[in-house]
Design a protein around this motif. Structure first.
Motif, mmCIF file in Angstrom:
data_model
loop_
_atom_site.group_PDB
_atom_site.id
_atom_site.type_symbol
_atom_site.label_atom_id
_atom_site.label_comp_id
_atom_site.label_asym_id
_atom_site.label_seq_id
_atom_site.Cartn_x
_atom_site.Cartn_y
_atom_site.Cartn_z
ATOM 1 N N GLY A 180 0.746 -1.243 0.000
ATOM 2 C CA GLY A 180 0.000 0.000 0.000
ATOM 3 C C GLY A 180 0.777 1.295 0.000
ATOM 4 O O GLY A 180 0.201 2.342 -0.254
ATOM 5 N N TYR A 181 2.070 1.266 0.288
ATOM 6 C CA TYR A 181 2.825 2.519 0.347
ATOM 7 C C TYR A 181 3.242 2.928 -1.062
ATOM 8 O O TYR A 181 3.960 2.193 -1.741
ATOM 9 C CB TYR A 181 4.057 2.359 1.247
ATOM 10 N N LYS A 182 2.776 4.099 -1.495
ATOM 11 C CA LYS A 182 3.069 4.626 -2.841
ATOM 12 C C LYS A 182 2.648 3.646 -3.937
ATOM 13 O O LYS A 182 3.264 3.583 -5.003
ATOM 14 C CB LYS A 182 4.560 4.961 -2.977
ATOM 15 N N TRP A 183 1.570 2.903 -3.678
ATOM 16 C CA TRP A 183 1.081 1.938 -4.662
ATOM 17 C C TRP A 183 0.767 2.632 -5.980
ATOM 18 O O TRP A 183 0.036 3.621 -6.020
ATOM 19 C CB TRP A 183 -0.157 1.236 -4.113
ATOM 20 N N GLY A 184 1.332 2.122 -7.071
ATOM 21 C CA GLY A 184 1.028 2.626 -8.398
ATOM 22 C C GLY A 184 1.445 4.055 -8.653
ATOM 23 O O GLY A 184 0.945 4.686 -9.596
ATOM 24 N N CYS A 185 2.384 4.560 -7.872
ATOM 25 C CA CYS A 185 2.671 6.001 -7.948
ATOM 26 C C CYS A 185 3.579 6.411 -9.095
ATOM 27 O O CYS A 185 3.482 7.521 -9.597
ATOM 28 C CB CYS A 185 3.310 6.492 -6.644
ATOM 29 N N THR A 191 -0.388 -1.668 -15.105
ATOM 30 C CA THR A 191 -1.846 -1.694 -14.995
ATOM 31 C C THR A 191 -2.452 -2.806 -15.853
ATOM 32 O O THR A 191 -3.671 -3.006 -15.819
ATOM 33 C CB THR A 191 -2.442 -0.351 -15.458
ATOM 34 N N ARG A 192 -1.635 -3.540 -16.599
ATOM 35 C CA ARG A 192 -2.134 -4.574 -17.511
ATOM 36 C C ARG A 192 -2.191 -5.929 -16.809
ATOM 37 O O ARG A 192 -1.155 -6.433 -16.374
ATOM 38 C CB ARG A 192 -1.247 -4.670 -18.753
ATOM 39 N N PRO A 193 -3.364 -6.533 -16.706
ATOM 40 C CA PRO A 193 -3.459 -7.821 -16.020
ATOM 41 C C PRO A 193 -2.579 -8.912 -16.615
ATOM 42 O O PRO A 193 -2.214 -9.851 -15.898
ATOM 43 C CB PRO A 193 -4.942 -8.174 -16.164
ATOM 44 N N TYR A 198 1.876 -6.775 -12.932
ATOM 45 C CA TYR A 198 0.539 -6.221 -12.693
ATOM 46 C C TYR A 198 0.343 -5.998 -11.199
ATOM 47 O O TYR A 198 0.535 -6.898 -10.381
ATOM 48 C CB TYR A 198 -0.524 -7.173 -13.223
ATOM 49 N N ARG A 199 -0.061 -4.786 -10.847
ATOM 50 C CA ARG A 199 -0.104 -4.407 -9.438
ATOM 51 C C ARG A 199 -1.425 -4.702 -8.754
ATOM 52 O O ARG A 199 -1.569 -4.463 -7.541
ATOM 53 C CB ARG A 199 0.216 -2.926 -9.291
ATOM 54 N N GLY A 200 -2.407 -5.212 -9.497
ATOM 55 C CA GLY A 200 -3.717 -5.473 -8.935
ATOM 56 C C GLY A 200 -4.636 -4.277 -9.082
ATOM 57 O O GLY A 200 -4.192 -3.161 -9.400
ATOM 58 N N PRO A 201 -5.933 -4.456 -8.844
ATOM 59 C CA PRO A 201 -6.889 -3.363 -9.033
ATOM 60 C C PRO A 201 -6.807 -2.278 -7.971
ATOM 61 O O PRO A 201 -7.271 -1.160 -8.182
ATOM 62 C CB PRO A 201 -8.240 -4.081 -8.982
ATOM 63 N N SER A 202 -6.225 -2.605 -6.836
ATOM 64 C CA SER A 202 -6.066 -1.626 -5.753
ATOM 65 C C SER A 202 -4.983 -2.127 -4.820
ATOM 66 O O SER A 202 -4.606 -3.303 -4.833
ATOM 67 C CB SER A 202 -7.380 -1.441 -4.986
ATOM 68 N N ALA A 203 -4.474 -1.238 -3.998
ATOM 69 C CA ALA A 203 -3.489 -1.638 -2.995
ATOM 70 C C ALA A 203 -4.099 -2.673 -2.056
ATOM 71 O O ALA A 203 -5.263 -2.560 -1.657
ATOM 72 C CB ALA A 203 -3.024 -0.420 -2.206
ATOM 73 N N PHE A 204 -3.320 -3.700 -1.743
ATOM 74 C CA PHE A 204 -3.757 -4.772 -0.839
ATOM 75 C C PHE A 204 -5.047 -5.446 -1.335
ATOM 76 O O PHE A 204 -5.885 -5.862 -0.532
ATOM 77 C CB PHE A 204 -3.935 -4.259 0.591
#
Length: 343
Positions: A180-185, A191-193, A198-204
Motif C-alpha cells: 500500500g505505500y506509494k502503490w502505483g505512484c 496496470t495490464r493484467p 501487474y499491481r492489482g486493481p487496488s493496494a492490498f
C-alpha cells in the motif's frame, strides 16, 4: 516452459497437525518438483518440516498462520524465541520468502533459517544468544498457490504472480507490487493484467498481502513497532537492496540522510559476507507498491530485499537442487547481522 532435462495479527497459535485442517481444495497441488530437483520442498513438504521444528523444539518454536492464500492454503508462520509461548517484548525480526512463485530457492532460504535457529539452539552459543535476545518470525511461502502451480506439471512454468483471477480471463497479481505505500505512484508497476508486474486493481487487493500486512500491523503496540528488521528473499542477481524503490532520490520524504546512511552501512556489511552487490532498490530499477517501501514507509522497519543466486539468466530462477545448501548457508552471516540490528 522450462525443462531441467532440456536445459541441463497472528492468528491463534495452533499445533502443526491442525494447520491444514479445513483448508479449501487447491486448484494445483504439486506432488514433487520436476525430475532432478526433488531436493526442493513442495508446500506440503515445507509444512511438514515446520511441524517437525515446532514439535521437536516446543519451548522455542511455535507454528501458526497469518491467514490463507486465495486457494485456501495457510500462510505458515513460525515464531522462534527462548520462550516462544510468551510475549516478552523482545525486539523482533521478520523473514519472508516466495512472494514470487518461481523463486523456489527463497523458500529453501526461509526453511534453512528455521532449521538453523531451532536445531542449533542447544549446542551453538551464538545461535542461543540471538534466539534468547530476539523474536524471530519466518513466513516461508507468501505465495504458495503460485509456487505450487509453477511446479504442478513436469516442467517449470516461469510463473511469478499469485493465482487469483482478475479481468479478461487473466490470472494473477504481482504480490510485490500490491503493497500500500506509494502503490502505483511512479511507473514502477503495470496496470495490464497480463503483465508479470501487474499491481492489482487496488493496494492490498490480494489475500496474501492483506494477511502479511495485518500481521505486521499487529506487532505495533502502544505506537511502537516491535518488528525492527526484515529481509524479503528473492531470486536472482545476488543483490542486497534497501528502500526506496519508488524514487531514485537517496533522501527526501520518509528518508533522512541519517536513515539512508544506516541502510547503506548495514546493507554493505551484509553484502561483504555473501559477496552480493549492495545498492538502493531504485538503482536497479524503479518499483512501486513493493514490500520494502511499505515496511519502511509505514512502520520504519529496517528492511531489505536479498536477490539470491545466481547472477545470470542461466540457471536463473531454477538453479539445480545441488546448489541449495551452498546458497542458503551463504547468507548465514548476513542474517546474523540483520538480527543484531534489531534493537
Amino acid at each position: 516452459m522450462y525443462s531441467r532435462r532440456a536445459a541441463g495479527g497472528v492468528l491463534a497459535l495452533v499445533t502443526g497437525a491442525a494447520l491444514l485442517a479445513g483448508t479449501a481444495p487447491a486448484q494445483a497441488v504439486a506432488a514433487e518438483f520436476p525430475a532432478g530437483d526433488e531436493g526442493y520442498h513442495t508446500y506440503a513438504e515445507v509444512t511438514t518440516e515446520l511441524q517437525k521444528a515446532a514439535a521437536n523444539h516446543p519451548d522455542i518454536a511455535v507454528l501458526s498462520s497469518v491467514g490463507k492464500s486465495y486457494e485456501g492454503r495457510e500462510l505458515n508462520l513460525i515464531k522462534i524465541s527462548d520462550n516462544a509461548a510468551a510475549d516478552e517484548g523482545e525486539p523482533e525480526v521478520l523473514f519472508t520468502c516466495n512472494q514470487h512463485a518461481r523463486e523456489h530457492l527463497t523458500t529453501e532460504m526461509c526453511l534453512h533459517i528455521v532449521q538453523r535457529f531451532t536445531e542449533g539452539y542447544a549446542n551453538d552459543p551464538h545461535i542461543r544468544s540471538m534466539v534468547d535476545g530476539h523474536v524471530i518470525w519466518v513466513v516461508p511461502n507468501v505465495n504458495p498457490d503460485g509456487s505450487e502451480y509453477d511446479i504442478s506439471d513436469t516442467d517449470y512454468k516461469y510463473w511469478r504472480k499469485n493465482r487469483r483471477p482478475v479481468e479478461d480471463g487473466k490470472i494473477g497479481t504481482d504480490l510485490n507490487r500490491n503493497w500500500g505505500y506509494k502503490w502505483g505512484c511512479c511507473d514502477g508497476s503495470s496496470t495490464r493484467p497480463a503483465s508479470d508486474t501487474y499491481r492489482g486493481p487496488s493496494a492490498f487487493s490480494e489475500p496474501e498481502t492483506q494477511a502479511v500486512s495485518r500481521f505486521v500491523d499487529s506487532r505495533a503496540a502502544g505506537g511502537k513497532q516491535r518488528i525492527k528488521a526484515h529481509i524479503d528473499f528473492h531470486t536472482y542477481s545476488e543483490l542486497v537492496l534497501w528502500p526506496f524503490g519508488h524514487t531514485q532520490d537517496d533522501t527526501g520524504e520518509g528518508m533522512t540522510a541519517e536513515e539512508n546512511a544506516r541502510f547503506r552501512d548495514v546493507g554493505q556489511r551484509m553484502a561483504a559476507t555473501n559477496q552480493y552487490k549492495a545498492q538502493q532498490s531504485s538503482d536497479l530499477y524503479v518499483t512501486d507498491g513493493d514490500i520494502n517501501d511499505w515496511m519502511w514507509g509505514t512502520h520504519k522497519i529496517l528492511t531489505f530485499t536479498f536477490e539470491m543466486y545466481p547472477t545470470s539468466p542461466f540457471p536463473g530462477f531454477y538453479p539445480p537442487d545441488e546448489e541449495i545448501v551452498r546458497e542458503t548457508t551463504r547468507n548465514d552471516a548476513a542474517v546474523d547481522i540483520l538480527i543484531s540490528e534489531a534493537r
